[in-house]
Design a protein around this motif. Structure first.
Motif, PDB file in Angstrom:
ATOM      1  N   GLN A 149      40.116  55.437  35.434  1.00 37.24           N
ATOM      2  CA  GLN A 149      39.047  56.420  35.260  1.00 37.24           C
ATOM      3  C   GLN A 149      39.647  57.821  35.333  1.00 37.24           C
ATOM      4  O   GLN A 149      40.331  58.171  36.290  1.00 37.24           O
ATOM      5  CB  GLN A 149      37.991  56.248  36.367  1.00 37.24           C
ATOM      6  N   ASP A 150      39.428  58.600  34.289  1.00 37.52           N
ATOM      7  CA  ASP A 150      39.912  59.986  34.226  1.00 37.52           C
ATOM      8  C   ASP A 150      41.414  60.086  34.500  1.00 37.52           C
ATOM      9  O   ASP A 150      41.884  60.993  35.206  1.00 37.52           O
ATOM     10  CB  ASP A 150      39.137  60.867  35.219  1.00 37.52           C
ATOM     11  N   GLY A 151      42.178  59.147  33.951  1.00 43.84           N
ATOM     12  CA  GLY A 151      43.625  59.195  34.100  1.00 43.84           C
ATOM     13  C   GLY A 151      44.146  58.671  35.420  1.00 43.84           C
ATOM     14  O   GLY A 151      45.347  58.766  35.701  1.00 43.84           O
ATOM     15  N   ILE A 152      43.273  58.107  36.253  1.00 46.62           N
ATOM     16  CA  ILE A 152      43.677  57.558  37.544  1.00 46.62           C
ATOM     17  C   ILE A 152      43.522  56.044  37.499  1.00 46.62           C
ATOM     18  O   ILE A 152      42.513  55.530  37.017  1.00 46.62           O
ATOM     19  CB  ILE A 152      42.814  58.148  38.689  1.00 46.62           C
ATOM     20  N   GLN A 153      44.535  55.311  38.003  1.00 52.87           N
ATOM     21  CA  GLN A 153      44.480  53.851  38.051  1.00 52.87           C
ATOM     22  C   GLN A 153      44.029  53.398  39.439  1.00 52.87           C
ATOM     23  O   GLN A 153      44.577  53.845  40.448  1.00 52.87           O
ATOM     24  CB  GLN A 153      45.854  53.246  37.726  1.00 52.87           C
ATOM     25  N   PHE A 154      43.052  52.506  39.457  1.00 55.22           N
ATOM     26  CA  PHE A 154      42.503  51.984  40.710  1.00 55.22           C
ATOM     27  C   PHE A 154      42.700  50.474  40.787  1.00 55.22           C
ATOM     28  O   PHE A 154      42.628  49.776  39.772  1.00 55.22           O
ATOM     29  CB  PHE A 154      40.999  52.261  40.797  1.00 55.22           C
ATOM     30  N   LYS A 155      42.900  49.977  42.005  1.00 57.65           N
ATOM     31  CA  LYS A 155      42.832  48.546  42.294  1.00 57.65           C
ATOM     32  C   LYS A 155      42.064  48.363  43.600  1.00 57.65           C
ATOM     33  O   LYS A 155      42.369  49.042  44.593  1.00 57.65           O
ATOM     34  CB  LYS A 155      44.230  47.930  42.456  1.00 57.65           C
ATOM     35  N   LEU A 156      41.112  47.461  43.586  1.00 58.69           N
ATOM     36  CA  LEU A 156      40.386  47.131  44.811  1.00 58.69           C
ATOM     37  C   LEU A 156      41.042  45.884  45.399  1.00 58.69           C
ATOM     38  O   LEU A 156      40.696  44.753  45.046  1.00 58.69           O
ATOM     39  CB  LEU A 156      38.904  46.899  44.510  1.00 58.69           C
ATOM     40  N   VAL A 157      42.011  46.119  46.266  1.00 58.46           N
ATOM     41  CA  VAL A 157      42.812  45.022  46.806  1.00 58.46           C
ATOM     42  C   VAL A 157      41.953  44.080  47.645  1.00 58.46           C
ATOM     43  O   VAL A 157      42.073  42.858  47.554  1.00 58.46           O
ATOM     44  CB  VAL A 157      43.983  45.570  47.642  1.00 58.46           C
ATOM     45  N   ALA A 158      41.056  44.641  48.461  1.00 58.48           N
ATOM     46  CA  ALA A 158      40.190  43.822  49.317  1.00 58.48           C
ATOM     47  C   ALA A 158      38.900  44.559  49.608  1.00 58.48           C
ATOM     48  O   ALA A 158      38.855  45.800  49.605  1.00 58.48           O
ATOM     49  CB  ALA A 158      40.907  43.471  50.623  1.00 58.48           C
ATOM     50  N   GLY A 159      37.835  43.797  49.856  1.00 63.73           N
ATOM     51  CA  GLY A 159      36.566  44.376  50.272  1.00 63.73           C
ATOM     52  C   GLY A 159      35.685  44.826  49.137  1.00 63.73           C
ATOM     53  O   GLY A 159      35.808  44.365  47.995  1.00 63.73           O
ATOM     54  N   GLU A 160      34.782  45.762  49.465  1.00 63.51           N
ATOM     55  CA  GLU A 160      33.800  46.268  48.505  1.00 63.51           C
ATOM     56  C   GLU A 160      33.823  47.787  48.476  1.00 63.51           C
ATOM     57  O   GLU A 160      33.801  48.441  49.518  1.00 63.51           O
ATOM     58  CB  GLU A 160      32.397  45.792  48.880  1.00 63.51           C
ATOM     59  N   ALA A 161      33.847  48.343  47.270  1.00 71.44           N
ATOM     60  CA  ALA A 161      33.781  49.793  47.048  1.00 71.44           C
ATOM     61  C   ALA A 161      33.660  50.024  45.554  1.00 71.44           C
ATOM     62  O   ALA A 161      33.941  49.130  44.755  1.00 71.44           O
ATOM     63  CB  ALA A 161      35.024  50.499  47.606  1.00 71.44           C
ATOM     64  N   PHE A 162      33.228  51.203  45.169  1.00 73.33           N
ATOM     65  CA  PHE A 162      33.118  51.581  43.754  1.00 73.33           C
ATOM     66  C   PHE A 162      32.219  50.602  42.981  1.00 73.33           C
ATOM     67  O   PHE A 162      32.452  50.317  41.810  1.00 73.33           O
ATOM     68  CB  PHE A 162      34.500  51.638  43.089  1.00 73.33           C
ATOM     69  N   ASN A 163      31.215  50.047  43.657  1.00 67.89           N
ATOM     70  CA  ASN A 163      30.311  49.064  43.050  1.00 67.89           C
ATOM     71  C   ASN A 163      31.070  47.841  42.536  1.00 67.89           C
ATOM     72  O   ASN A 163      30.649  47.196  41.566  1.00 67.89           O
ATOM     73  CB  ASN A 163      29.496  49.690  41.916  1.00 67.89           C
ATOM     74  N   ARG A 164      32.194  47.537  43.166  1.00 65.77           N
ATOM     75  CA  ARG A 164      32.990  46.363  42.825  1.00 65.77           C
ATOM     76  C   ARG A 164      33.271  45.563  44.086  1.00 65.77           C
ATOM     77  O   ARG A 164      33.160  46.063  45.201  1.00 65.77           O
ATOM     78  CB  ARG A 164      34.313  46.778  42.162  1.00 65.77           C
ATOM     79  N   LYS A 165      33.666  44.302  43.884  1.00 58.42           N
ATOM     80  CA  LYS A 165      33.987  43.427  45.009  1.00 58.42           C
ATOM     81  C   LYS A 165      35.269  42.675  44.698  1.00 58.42           C
ATOM     82  O   LYS A 165      35.402  42.065  43.642  1.00 58.42           O
ATOM     83  CB  LYS A 165      32.849  42.438  45.269  1.00 58.42           C
ATOM     84  N   SER A 166      36.229  42.715  45.629  1.00 55.84           N
ATOM     85  CA  SER A 166      37.487  42.000  45.460  1.00 55.84           C
ATOM     86  C   SER A 166      37.268  40.506  45.669  1.00 55.84           C
ATOM     87  O   SER A 166      36.331  40.079  46.353  1.00 55.84           O
ATOM     88  CB  SER A 166      38.515  42.517  46.469  1.00 55.84           C
TER      89      SER A 166
END
Length: 294
Positions: A149-166
């Motif tokens: 998003q906007d040139g930034i790479q994200f990974k949700l390694v564990a848990g819940e955040a950003f309306n996503r769930k690992s």
């Protein structure tokens, strides 16, 4: 006014043959959310005569999260799991009432040069689950939510955040997020986070309120909803956090509990060698240390 409540510098800690950079526990901050222990392991280069060999040792009252940047570890435990963890994957082992595991260089790498680099993390269990049956899950790198998003790479390694769930099956409200950028970026995470937050800088740097912070530092925020900063070019950071528990947690060696009696019982059980043995590793173990409190 700065939102940074505490700056934790990586401290050298001896885990046997290796020195690691310890972030938690810290005398002024024993936990961040449910995270009670974070070690930065490496980077260390091992030759064909040196291997990573952590002999069988016990845990209670926590989940371990192993996340590698480089290298490979063979995990074995008393649930008969034998799994090789590679970069980007997650080993999630919940000790509950007790488990024993070992961590070693895999057989196919033992006679070659190799690198070891990663994070070893403990997450305390909620009080009502401290004595649950042990479990183990291996989550591949492909199963970890990743997006840009906007040139930034994200990974949700564990848990819940950003309306996503690992896919990592956690037992409390928490998050571990990897953030990377090759360009200078303004990052505002407040609306996506909750509870307490710690920001660990692996590479590059972070700017906040006129200050610059670099690798091997963890910044603990006063309020996660105010988590906003500038990420320097070619940076990699990790955000750890979540809802703190209402009860205090005690830690002694590899044991975590809200009740010291549980730790005392586990300690004696290990000294008496009454924990279950790992198949094929029945004669090897890490002795209970003389001085163990973190």
């Amino acid at each position: 006014m700065s939102n940074i409540n505490l700056i934790i510098e990586e401290r050298a800690a001896d885990i046997g043959k290796f020195l690691v950079g310890r972030l938690l526990p810290f005398r002024q901050k024993r936990m961040v959310g449910p995270f009670i222990y974070i070690d930065h392991m490496g980077p260390v280069k091992l030759n064909e005569r040196s291997n990573f060999d952590i002999l069988p040792h016990p845990h209670i009252g926590l989940s371990t999260l192993t996340f590698l940047f480089e290298g490979s570890i063979m995990h074995r435990d008393t649930l008969c799991n034998e799994v090789e963890i590679t970069p980007g994957a997650v080993n999630w082992m919940t000790a509950g009432k007790g488990i024993v595991h070992s961590e070693r260089t895999p057989e196919h790498l033992r006679n070659s040069e190799k690198l070891m680099h990663g994070l070893q993390i403990w997450v305390a269990l909620p009080k009502h689950l401290e004595q649950m049956d042990p479990e183990f899950f291996h989550i591949t790198a492909e199963e970890i939510p990743a997006w840009e998003q906007d040139g930034i790479q994200f990974k949700l390694v564990a848990g819940e955040a950003f309306n996503r769930k690992s896919a990592v099956p956690v037992y409390s409200k928490l998050y571990m997020v990897e953030i990377k950028s090759q360009t200078r970026q303004h990052v505002a995470l407040g609306e996506h986070l909750y509870g307490e937050s710690g920001l660990y800088i692996l590479e590059g740097g972070v700017e906040s309120d006129g200050n610059v912070y670099g690798p091997k530092q963890m910044l603990v925020t006063k309020e996660s909803h105010l988590c906003e900063f500038t990420l320097q070019a070619n940076s990699t950071i990790y955000i750890f956090g979540g809802e703190p528990f209402p009860e205090e947690r005690f830690i002694d060696w590899n044991f975590v509990a809200s009740d010291k009696a549980l730790i005392a019982s586990a300690k004696q059980k290990w000294i008496d060698q009454k924990f279950e043995k790992i198949k094929g590793e029945e004669t090897e173990f890490v002795p209970y240390p003389t001085f163990s409190k973190q």
